[in-house]
Design an enzyme around this catalytic site. Structure first.
Site, mmCIF file in Angstrom:
data_model
loop_
_atom_site.group_PDB
_atom_site.id
_atom_site.type_symbol
_atom_site.label_atom_id
_atom_site.label_comp_id
_atom_site.label_asym_id
_atom_site.label_seq_id
_atom_site.Cartn_x
_atom_site.Cartn_y
_atom_site.Cartn_z
ATOM 1 N N GLY A 117 -28.438 -25.783 22.132
ATOM 2 C CA GLY A 117 -27.887 -24.806 21.183
ATOM 3 C C GLY A 117 -28.450 -24.995 19.781
ATOM 4 N N GLU A 152 -31.123 -35.415 14.550
ATOM 5 C CA GLU A 152 -30.851 -35.843 15.926
ATOM 6 C C GLU A 152 -30.847 -37.365 15.963
ATOM 7 O OE1 GLU A 152 -30.009 -34.442 19.000
ATOM 8 O OE2 GLU A 152 -29.957 -36.581 19.493
ATOM 9 N N THR A 204 -28.727 -33.299 25.752
ATOM 10 C CA THR A 204 -28.287 -33.751 27.076
ATOM 11 C C THR A 204 -29.048 -33.050 28.191
ATOM 12 O OG1 THR A 204 -26.089 -34.246 26.228
ATOM 13 C CG2 THR A 204 -26.284 -33.944 28.593
ATOM 14 N N CYS A 205 -29.166 -31.742 28.138
ATOM 15 C CA CYS A 205 -29.752 -30.992 29.247
ATOM 16 C C CYS A 205 -31.160 -31.471 29.579
ATOM 17 C CB CYS A 205 -29.762 -29.501 28.930
ATOM 18 S SG CYS A 205 -30.583 -28.545 30.208
ATOM 19 N N CYS A 210 -29.286 -31.615 32.964
ATOM 20 C CA CYS A 210 -29.769 -30.626 33.942
ATOM 21 C C CYS A 210 -31.172 -30.910 34.478
ATOM 22 C CB CYS A 210 -29.805 -29.230 33.325
ATOM 23 S SG CYS A 210 -28.579 -28.925 32.067
ATOM 24 N N LYS A 220 -31.636 -34.293 36.325
ATOM 25 C CA LYS A 220 -30.762 -34.167 37.502
ATOM 26 C C LYS A 220 -31.425 -33.325 38.589
ATOM 27 C CE LYS A 220 -28.604 -30.741 38.022
ATOM 28 N NZ LYS A 220 -27.423 -30.302 37.331
ATOM 29 N N ALA A 267 -26.200 -37.812 11.487
ATOM 30 C CA ALA A 267 -25.774 -37.125 10.260
ATOM 31 C C ALA A 267 -24.270 -36.898 10.315
ATOM 32 C CB ALA A 267 -26.513 -35.796 10.130
ATOM 33 N N GLY A 305 -14.403 -34.834 40.424
ATOM 34 C CA GLY A 305 -14.511 -33.729 41.379
ATOM 35 C C GLY A 305 -15.114 -32.490 40.761
ATOM 36 N N TYR A 355 -18.790 -30.642 38.618
ATOM 37 C CA TYR A 355 -20.221 -30.436 38.820
ATOM 38 C C TYR A 355 -20.972 -31.761 38.996
ATOM 39 C CZ TYR A 355 -20.471 -25.627 36.717
ATOM 40 O OH TYR A 355 -20.381 -24.295 36.431
ATOM 41 N N GLU A 375 -22.856 -33.251 42.415
ATOM 42 C CA GLU A 375 -24.322 -33.262 42.366
ATOM 43 C C GLU A 375 -24.859 -34.676 42.578
ATOM 44 O OE1 GLU A 375 -25.079 -29.308 39.600
ATOM 45 O OE2 GLU A 375 -25.240 -31.257 38.638
ATOM 46 N N ARG A 432 -9.138 -37.307 42.358
ATOM 47 C CA ARG A 432 -7.703 -37.569 42.198
ATOM 48 C C ARG A 432 -6.803 -36.490 42.783
ATOM 49 N NH1 ARG A 432 -6.915 -36.784 35.631
ATOM 50 N NH2 ARG A 432 -7.694 -34.663 35.504
ATOM 51 N N ASP A 477 -21.435 -27.306 23.738
ATOM 52 C CA ASP A 477 -20.336 -28.078 24.339
ATOM 53 C C ASP A 477 -19.318 -28.579 23.317
ATOM 54 O OD1 ASP A 477 -21.756 -27.689 26.635
ATOM 55 O OD2 ASP A 477 -22.061 -29.807 27.108
ATOM 56 N N HIS A 507 -35.596 -8.511 54.596
ATOM 57 C CA HIS A 507 -35.443 -9.154 55.889
ATOM 58 C C HIS A 507 -36.665 -9.982 56.260
ATOM 59 C CE1 HIS A 507 -33.722 -9.609 59.853
ATOM 60 N NE2 HIS A 507 -34.897 -9.292 60.387
ATOM 61 N N GLU A 526 -29.771 -11.083 52.458
ATOM 62 C CA GLU A 526 -29.558 -9.703 52.902
ATOM 63 C C GLU A 526 -28.104 -9.473 53.339
ATOM 64 O OE1 GLU A 526 -31.596 -8.508 56.612
ATOM 65 O OE2 GLU A 526 -32.095 -10.622 56.877
HETATM 66 P P1 NDP Z 1 -15.816 -31.439 34.920
HETATM 67 O O1 NDP Z 1 -14.956 -31.123 33.774
HETATM 68 O O2 NDP Z 1 -16.518 -30.365 35.648
HETATM 69 O O3 NDP Z 1 -15.008 -32.280 35.984
HETATM 70 C C1 NDP Z 1 -14.316 -33.444 35.634
HETATM 71 C C2 NDP Z 1 -13.702 -34.018 36.871
HETATM 72 O O4 NDP Z 1 -13.140 -35.291 36.579
HETATM 73 C C3 NDP Z 1 -12.567 -33.167 37.416
HETATM 74 O O5 NDP Z 1 -12.664 -33.190 38.825
HETATM 75 C C4 NDP Z 1 -11.325 -33.878 36.923
HETATM 76 O O6 NDP Z 1 -10.229 -33.756 37.775
HETATM 77 C C5 NDP Z 1 -11.784 -35.319 36.956
HETATM 78 N N1 NDP Z 1 -11.065 -36.158 36.005
HETATM 79 C C6 NDP Z 1 -10.817 -35.904 34.707
HETATM 80 N N2 NDP Z 1 -10.135 -36.929 34.142
HETATM 81 C C7 NDP Z 1 -9.970 -37.846 35.106
HETATM 82 C C8 NDP Z 1 -9.329 -39.120 35.145
HETATM 83 N N3 NDP Z 1 -8.749 -39.642 34.071
HETATM 84 N N4 NDP Z 1 -9.329 -39.782 36.315
HETATM 85 C C9 NDP Z 1 -9.899 -39.264 37.416
HETATM 86 N N5 NDP Z 1 -10.517 -38.072 37.434
HETATM 87 C C10 NDP Z 1 -10.548 -37.365 36.296
HETATM 88 O O7 NDP Z 1 -16.818 -32.508 34.331
HETATM 89 P P2 NDP Z 1 -18.222 -33.067 34.777
HETATM 90 O O8 NDP Z 1 -18.226 -34.427 34.181
HETATM 91 O O9 NDP Z 1 -18.464 -32.938 36.236
HETATM 92 O O10 NDP Z 1 -19.238 -32.104 34.022
HETATM 93 C C11 NDP Z 1 -19.162 -31.925 32.617
HETATM 94 C C12 NDP Z 1 -19.661 -30.577 32.205
HETATM 95 O O11 NDP Z 1 -21.047 -30.498 32.409
HETATM 96 C C13 NDP Z 1 -19.026 -29.452 32.980
HETATM 97 O O12 NDP Z 1 -18.136 -28.776 32.139
HETATM 98 C C14 NDP Z 1 -20.156 -28.566 33.391
HETATM 99 O O13 NDP Z 1 -20.004 -27.325 32.777
HETATM 100 C C15 NDP Z 1 -21.409 -29.220 32.884
HETATM 101 N N6 NDP Z 1 -22.377 -29.354 33.970
HETATM 102 C C16 NDP Z 1 -22.949 -28.254 34.526
HETATM 103 C C17 NDP Z 1 -23.846 -28.366 35.557
HETATM 104 C C18 NDP Z 1 -24.450 -27.170 36.172
HETATM 105 O O14 NDP Z 1 -24.431 -26.118 35.578
HETATM 106 N N7 NDP Z 1 -24.994 -27.271 37.387
HETATM 107 C C19 NDP Z 1 -24.227 -29.678 36.079
HETATM 108 C C20 NDP Z 1 -23.548 -30.763 35.456
HETATM 109 C C21 NDP Z 1 -22.674 -30.583 34.434
HETATM 110 P P3 NDP Z 1 -9.241 -32.466 37.742
HETATM 111 O O15 NDP Z 1 -9.938 -31.384 38.499
HETATM 112 O O16 NDP Z 1 -8.026 -32.954 38.444
HETATM 113 O O17 NDP Z 1 -9.011 -32.148 36.313
#
Ligand code: NDP
Length: 460
Positions: free
Chosen positions: A16, A35, A42-43, A48, A51, A115, A177, A179, A183, A200, A304, A437, A442
């Site tokens: 950004g 910076e 990060t990306c 990204c 990754k 900064a 749980g 992204y 991944e 969780r 972000d 096809h 499709e």
């Molecule tokens: P997310 O916010 O997507 O997921 C965080 C996960 O951690 C959730 O499953 C959450 O559970 C769990 N969590 C949060 N706090 C705790 C805790 N204290 N103990 C145990 N589990 C916990 O974060 P990510 O780190 O996966 O990704 C960060 C960001 O990066 C995302 O917002 C995404 O937009 C971006 N990203 C995008 C990608 C893409 O476009 N392909 C690839 C990688 C990242 P719960 O569901 O219960 O809240």
């Protein structure tokens, strides 16, 4: 003539910040960007891009197996982690160089240090021990991995460290749980690491369409990833060469490496934002209006750090819109309502628009079209991986509200489908589109039957 050193000072040279700096400079503004780590953010540096390179690397194990059904004999295969990390680093260095050159070409000054804000127009360059002034300041500092404060958390890594591990562990536990967790579970598993993922809640990928979540669970399980839902770690103990993860409920998991992907926090700590009156939200995010303007009139924020939709292309769009509006004399707002996105899990997923649950809550009557099938390639490869496609349609207007896909190249597919959904295409317009096809995609223009029965389970 401005009384400030710069028209615009950008803090953070990620997706950004770089876009905003470049476009503002192109409009004639005098711009600097600070910076503290590496230009690209990060990306590019530890998100990204590396990754996706790791995802490619991890796919080869499946590809070698698939080849046999097509008549190929693949000899003994061997994976070398250090070669992958070195090749990835080389590519990241190349991209970092391009980002730097593009900023320089646009006439943006790069300041390599942290900064912070002294007042609404004064930036302190930490490490250089000097202050500079700017008419406007853009906060584009991104977010940083969040780790819960459990005993032994210092033994855990995040995705930041995963990109630079000295050795590939034999066993890994990925916590979270979202992204990043799905991944990386796929990456480690594909590279031959014994992989477990803990989440969780009852089912990972909360907020995504439930069918995608169910099917991803099945497919990842079929690939040999140990998925443990309703599980959380209460403490981590390092004993000898291994880690002992104590779970709620008392079970102990022994592993070599634990990676937390439990969300990311906006990087606002210690920036001095509150002192100058910038309003922060509950997670520390900069609260902004639709033009990315903070509560202080000359301070803006994109990406972000604003915790709107934490995706690179969104940050880029926000940065560009800011520069267009403030320096280009245009009125540009970013529409966050329809955002196509890909999850590079294995199998890959793509999604745009509303989930079925969101659509049912918002619209009176919703039609669902969905299909799960074995892709043509897998008839010979022997792989039992299923492909899934789902359309969510407003019964009244016939408008397609959401599309959710899982299977090879879903990320590529959802980009193109995103155009149709953004333009407000109807199901009839999907149907009027001639199919390509033989492709999996499709199915999206040939699904005739409204869904009534449960989706076929992967084991059938
Ligand atoms: P997310 O916010 O997507 O997921 C965080 C996960 O951690 C959730 O499953 C959450 O559970 C769990 N969590 C949060 N706090 C705790 C805790 N204290 N103990 C145990 N589990 C916990 O974060 P990510 O780190 O996966 O990704 C960060 C960001 O990066 C995302 O917002 C995404 O937009 C971006 N990203 C995008 C990608 C893409 O476009 N392909 C690839 C990688 C990242 P719960 O569901 O219960 O809240």
């Amino acid at each position: 003539m401005t009384k400030y050193d710069y028209d615009l000072f950008v803090i953070g040279a990620g997706s950004g910040g770089v876009r905003a700096a470049r476009i503002a400079a192109t409009y004639g503004a005098k711009v600097a960007v600070a910076e503290e780590y590496r230009v690209g953010g990060t990306c590019v540096i530890r998100g990204c891009v590396p990754k996706k390179l790791f995802v490619y690397a991890s796919h080869f194990s499946d590809d070698f197996e698939d080849a046999a059904g097509f008549g190929w004999t693949v000899g003994e295969t061997k994976f070398d982690w250090k070669t992958l990390v070195a090749s990835k680093d080389k590519e990241i260095d190349r991209l970092n160089g391009i980002y730097i050159r593009n900023l320089e070409k646009a006439g943006v000054e790069i300041v390599e240090c942290r900064a912070t804000l002294k007042d609404a127009h004064t930036v302190h360059l930490v490490g250089q021990g000097r202050d500079v002034t700017a008419e406007r300041i853009l906060i584009a500092v991104g977010a940083t991995p969040f780790l819960p404060g459990i005993p032994g958390i210092e033994h855990a890594i995040t995705s930041n460290e995963a990109f630079h591990l000295e050795e590939l562990p034999k066993r890994v536990v990925v916590v979270g749980g979202g992204y990043i967790a799905v991944e990386f579970a796929g990456i480690f598993n594909g590279l031959g690491v014994e992989t477990m993922q803990l989440y969780r809640g009852p089912l990972f990928m909360r907020g995504f369409d439930d069918d995608l979540r169910d099917l991803l669970f099945e497919e990842m399980t079929k690939k040999g990833i140990g998925l443990r839902m309703n599980s959380d770690i209460v403490s981590i103990e390092k004993t000898g060469g291994e880690l002992h993860l104590k779970l709620t409920g008392g079970d102990v998991i022994r592993t070599d490496c634990v990676m937390y992907a439990t969300g990311r926090n906006p990087n606002t700590k210690g920036l001095g934002l509150e002192q100058v009156g910038v309003k922060l939200g509950p997670a520390g995010e900069v609260v902004v209006d639709e033009y990315s303007k903070s509560s202080v009139g000359n301070i803006y924020a994109v990406g972000d750090v604003t915790d709107r939709a934490n995706l690179t292309p969104v940050a880029i769009r926000e940065g560009h819109a800011f520069a267009d509006t403030v320096y280009g004399g245009k009125d540009v707002k970013v529409d966050h309502s329809i955002i196509p996105t890909a999850i590079f899990s294995q199998p890959e997923m793509g999604t745009v628009g509303l989930t079925e649950t969101q659509a049912r809550a918002k619209f009176e009557e919703v039609d669902i079209y969905k299909t799960a099938f074995r892709a043509l390639k897998n008839t010979l490869s022997g792989s039992h991986e299923r492909t899934f496609m789902k359309l969510i349609v407003d019964a009244k207007s016939d408008k397609v509200l959401g599309v959710h896909v899982m299977g090879a190249a879903s990320g590529e597919l959802i980009q193109a489908i995103g155009i149709a959904v953004t333009l407000g295409a109807t199901k009839a317009q999907f149907d009027a589109t001639i199919a390509v096809h033989p492709t999996a995609a499709e199915e999206l223009v040939t699904m005739k039957e409204k869904w009534q029965a449960p989706v076929i389970k992967a084991a059938d």
